[in-house]
Design a protein around this motif. Structure first.
Motif, mmCIF file in Angstrom:
data_model
loop_
_atom_site.group_PDB
_atom_site.id
_atom_site.type_symbol
_atom_site.label_atom_id
_atom_site.label_comp_id
_atom_site.label_asym_id
_atom_site.label_seq_id
_atom_site.Cartn_x
_atom_site.Cartn_y
_atom_site.Cartn_z
ATOM 1 N N THR A 121 0.820 -1.128 -0.207
ATOM 2 C CA THR A 121 0.012 -0.100 0.013
ATOM 3 C C THR A 121 0.846 1.262 0.026
ATOM 4 O O THR A 121 0.739 2.459 -0.941
ATOM 5 N N ALA A 122 1.973 1.266 0.808
ATOM 6 C CA ALA A 122 3.135 2.361 0.818
ATOM 7 C C ALA A 122 3.509 2.652 -0.562
ATOM 8 O O ALA A 122 3.674 3.777 -0.999
ATOM 9 N N VAL A 123 4.017 1.686 -1.050
ATOM 10 C CA VAL A 123 4.814 1.683 -2.437
ATOM 11 C C VAL A 123 3.701 2.081 -3.319
ATOM 12 O O VAL A 123 4.052 3.161 -4.445
ATOM 13 N N GLY A 124 2.391 1.759 -3.271
ATOM 14 C CA GLY A 124 1.600 2.234 -4.232
ATOM 15 C C GLY A 124 1.071 3.460 -4.173
ATOM 16 O O GLY A 124 0.836 4.408 -5.003
ATOM 17 N N LEU A 125 1.191 4.054 -2.912
ATOM 18 C CA LEU A 125 0.710 5.632 -2.688
ATOM 19 C C LEU A 125 1.925 6.429 -2.833
ATOM 20 O O LEU A 125 1.546 7.468 -3.529
ATOM 21 N N ILE A 126 2.973 6.097 -2.785
ATOM 22 C CA ILE A 126 4.204 7.294 -3.123
ATOM 23 C C ILE A 126 5.005 6.890 -4.408
ATOM 24 O O ILE A 126 6.004 7.374 -4.680
ATOM 25 N N GLY A 127 4.724 5.693 -4.770
ATOM 26 C CA GLY A 127 5.376 5.129 -5.995
ATOM 27 C C GLY A 127 5.453 6.304 -7.219
ATOM 28 O O GLY A 127 6.583 6.432 -7.864
ATOM 29 N N GLY A 128 4.546 7.043 -7.599
ATOM 30 C CA GLY A 128 4.468 7.837 -8.333
ATOM 31 C C GLY A 128 5.377 9.032 -8.231
ATOM 32 O O GLY A 128 5.969 9.779 -9.130
ATOM 33 N N ARG A 129 5.196 9.551 -6.933
ATOM 34 C CA ARG A 129 6.124 10.730 -6.806
ATOM 35 C C ARG A 129 7.552 10.410 -6.664
ATOM 36 O O ARG A 129 8.353 11.001 -7.026
ATOM 37 N N VAL A 130 7.990 9.040 -6.370
ATOM 38 C CA VAL A 130 9.372 8.631 -6.483
ATOM 39 C C VAL A 130 9.788 8.471 -7.625
ATOM 40 O O VAL A 130 10.978 8.758 -7.976
ATOM 41 N N GLN A 131 8.946 8.271 -8.639
ATOM 42 C CA GLN A 131 9.253 7.858 -10.111
ATOM 43 C C GLN A 131 9.703 9.355 -10.827
ATOM 44 O O GLN A 131 10.401 9.529 -11.411
ATOM 45 N N ALA A 132 8.721 10.221 -10.203
ATOM 46 C CA ALA A 132 8.779 11.533 -10.903
ATOM 47 C C ALA A 132 10.154 12.162 -10.276
ATOM 48 O O ALA A 132 10.999 12.909 -11.016
ATOM 49 N N THR A 133 10.387 12.046 -9.066
ATOM 50 C CA THR A 133 11.634 12.673 -8.585
ATOM 51 C C THR A 133 12.850 11.783 -9.237
ATOM 52 O O THR A 133 13.826 12.686 -9.845
ATOM 53 N N PHE A 134 12.923 10.660 -9.561
ATOM 54 C CA PHE A 134 13.972 10.072 -10.228
ATOM 55 C C PHE A 134 14.060 10.491 -11.574
ATOM 56 O O PHE A 134 15.257 10.879 -12.328
ATOM 57 N N GLU A 135 12.990 10.819 -12.459
ATOM 58 C CA GLU A 135 13.004 11.368 -13.740
ATOM 59 C C GLU A 135 13.491 12.712 -13.780
ATOM 60 O O GLU A 135 14.313 12.996 -14.586
ATOM 61 N N SER A 136 13.291 13.467 -12.721
ATOM 62 C CA SER A 136 13.840 15.031 -12.736
ATOM 63 C C SER A 136 15.251 14.929 -12.333
ATOM 64 O O SER A 136 16.006 15.759 -13.036
#
Length: 57
Positions: A33-48
């Motif tokens: 659940t935690a990975v699902g909730l913050i996964g998008g933000r982490v991916q955006a951070t790594f992309e930036s």
């Protein structure tokens, strides 16, 4: 036979294993659940970060 049933009813070693299994299942649900909730933000951070590290053409 009744002695066997009495000793079987008193045996709690299987219950302990089941309890540990339920605890592990609960922890895994929380992690998923935690990975699902913050996964998008982490991916955006790594992309930036990847964009910032890419040299300009």
């Amino acid at each position: 036979m009744s002695q066997f049933l009495k000793s079987f009813a008193k045996n709690e070693s299987g219950a302990t294993a089941i309890e540990y299994g339920l605890i592990a299942a609960g922890i895994s649900v929380v992690i998923v659940t935690a990975v699902g909730l913050i996964g998008g933000r982490v991916q955006a951070t790594f992309e930036s970060i990847a964009t910032a590290l890419t040299p300009a053409a």
